[in-house]
Enzyme design. Structure first.
Site, short mmCIF file in Angstrom:
data_model
loop_
_atom_site.label_atom_id
_atom_site.label_comp_id
_atom_site.label_asym_id
_atom_site.label_seq_id
_atom_site.Cartn_x
_atom_site.Cartn_y
_atom_site.Cartn_z
N LEU A 232 -7.32 -12.57 -1.55
CA LEU A 232 -6.72 -11.41 -0.90
C LEU A 232 -6.21 -10.40 -1.91
CD1 LEU A 232 -5.76 -10.26 1.97
CD2 LEU A 232 -3.52 -11.15 1.33
N THR B 252 0.83 -1.21 0.00
CA THR B 252 0.00 0.00 0.00
C THR B 252 0.87 1.25 0.00
OG1 THR B 252 -1.77 -1.14 1.17
CG2 THR B 252 -1.78 1.27 1.27
N HIS C 177 2.15 1.93 -3.42
CA HIS C 177 1.12 2.55 -4.26
C HIS C 177 1.04 4.06 -3.98
CE1 HIS C 177 -0.37 -1.13 -5.90
NE2 HIS C 177 -0.77 -1.61 -4.73
#
Length: 355
Positions: free
Chosen positions: A271, A40, A43
């Site tokens: 996931l 994350t 990103h």
């Protein structure tokens, strides 16, 4: 204090001085001792399409995987003491919505995520609600403490609703050998899977070797085997397919292959995060196969954390998980850590709190 701040809507971030958070009545202030970079965070650093759509708060201190020492607590805090070594559940919930009141806090309707919706942990100090604090065994390495949040994702993917009965002695496939996929392999081996197949998107030697170390019996590169992966796994299971598939890559190809290698009546845990809409032959992949499918988000609060604690009580398991950290860099060199991950030269990058 110093912090890594996403100050603009574009690639990169800056390290700058910001105000140390003020402690409320039910808050805990933690001095950060260890950090690690999550996908994350990559990103957000890259400011890709997901980050552009998801991140609303700018400027933002990002990051959520950490361990640290409690240095101050609010007057109403009773479960944490100064000096405790802690980590945190990163889903901040309201405690009052329908999901929270029916034992499903991990999918709270009004959830905020640490380091995405609120200021996170890439800083000298982080403020965490008492409810989200997880007290650690002080004997455990702080960098291993910092990995409990993603390890919890792996455990929840392996064991949704405590599905131990469909793991022990069964054949399992893990599609995607990122850090969480690698952790899942280690969990599967620890709880008695028979044969573990693992796939990775490219010929990433670092991750392929780690997958073997975690306990995978056969590691396949999609770049090399492509569509042959289905045939290989079916051949290795006498044509039966695997009992459980953990799809952890976010690849549309992997999603399709997950159901092609699944034995009828088997289970798939999803996931992986898909960048765009995907298509799937639901009739043949799920309905006619009588497949059970779980969407996995985060960790059950706090059942999964106790499962993680139990696994980490085992020295060999701790050693395996620690080895997923392939690089450590000072937080002031976070750009180097991001470069290692973007260029697939690392599995997990830890950040030392050196500013």
């Amino acid at each position: 204090m110093y912090a890594v701040v996403k100050s603009w809507r574009g690639p990169g971030a800056e390290i700058r001085s910001v105000e140390t958070p003020k402690v409320g009545k039910k808050d805990v202030l933690v001095k950060v001792k260890a950090l690690s970079i999550c996908g994350t965070d990559v990103h957000i650093w890259n400011w890709d399409s997901w980050a552009r759509k998801r991140v609303k708060k700018i400027p933002l201190i990002f990051g959520h995987e950490f361990a640290g020492e409690v240095v101050e607590k609010g007057e109403d805090v009773t479960t944490v003491d100064i000096g405790d070594m802690v980590s945190a559940e990163t889903h901040i919930v309201d405690g009052t919505c329908y999901q929270c009141r029916t034992d499903r806090m991990h999918i709270c309707r009004n959830m905020k995520i640490l380091g995405v919706d609120t200021d996170g942990v890439f800083a000298e100090y982080v403020l965490v609600p008492e409810m989200n604090i997880w007290k650690n065994d002080p004997k455990i390495d702080p960098y291993l403490m910092a990995l409990q949040e993603p390890l919890g994702n792996a455990v929840q993917t392996v064991l949704p609703k405590d599905h131990v009965e469909d793991i022990a002695g069964k054949n399992i496939a893990v599609l995607g050998c990122g850090p969480t996929g690698l952790m899942a392999i280690a969990v599967l081996r620890e709880i008695g899977a028979a044969k573990i197949f693992a796939t990775t998107g490219g010929h990433n030697k670092v991750r392929m070797e780690l997958a073997k170390k975690m306990g995978a019996d056969l590691v396949l590169s999609v770049a090399e085997e492509g569509e042959n992966i289905v045939k290989i796994i079916l051949d290795e299971t006498d044509g039966n397919g695997v009992d459980v598939v953990l799809e952890m890559s976010g690849s549309p190809l992997a999603l399709r292959q997950a159901f092609e290698i699944l034995t009828p009546g088997g289970r798939v845990s999803l996931l992986g995060i898909y960048r765009e809409h995907v298509t799937l032959d639901v009739t043949n992949a799920i309905v006619f196969k009588a497949a059970t499918v779980y969407g996995i988000t985060g960790r059950r609060m706090f059942q999964t954390w106790y499962q993680v604690r139990g696994l980490l009580s085992r020295p060999n398991f701790r050693e395996k998980i620690s080895s997923i950290i392939t690089h450590k860099v000072p937080v002031r060199d976070i750009a180097k850590g991001m470069d290692l991950l973007n260029n697939k030269k690392a599995a997990k990058v830890a950040l030392e709190p050196k500013w």
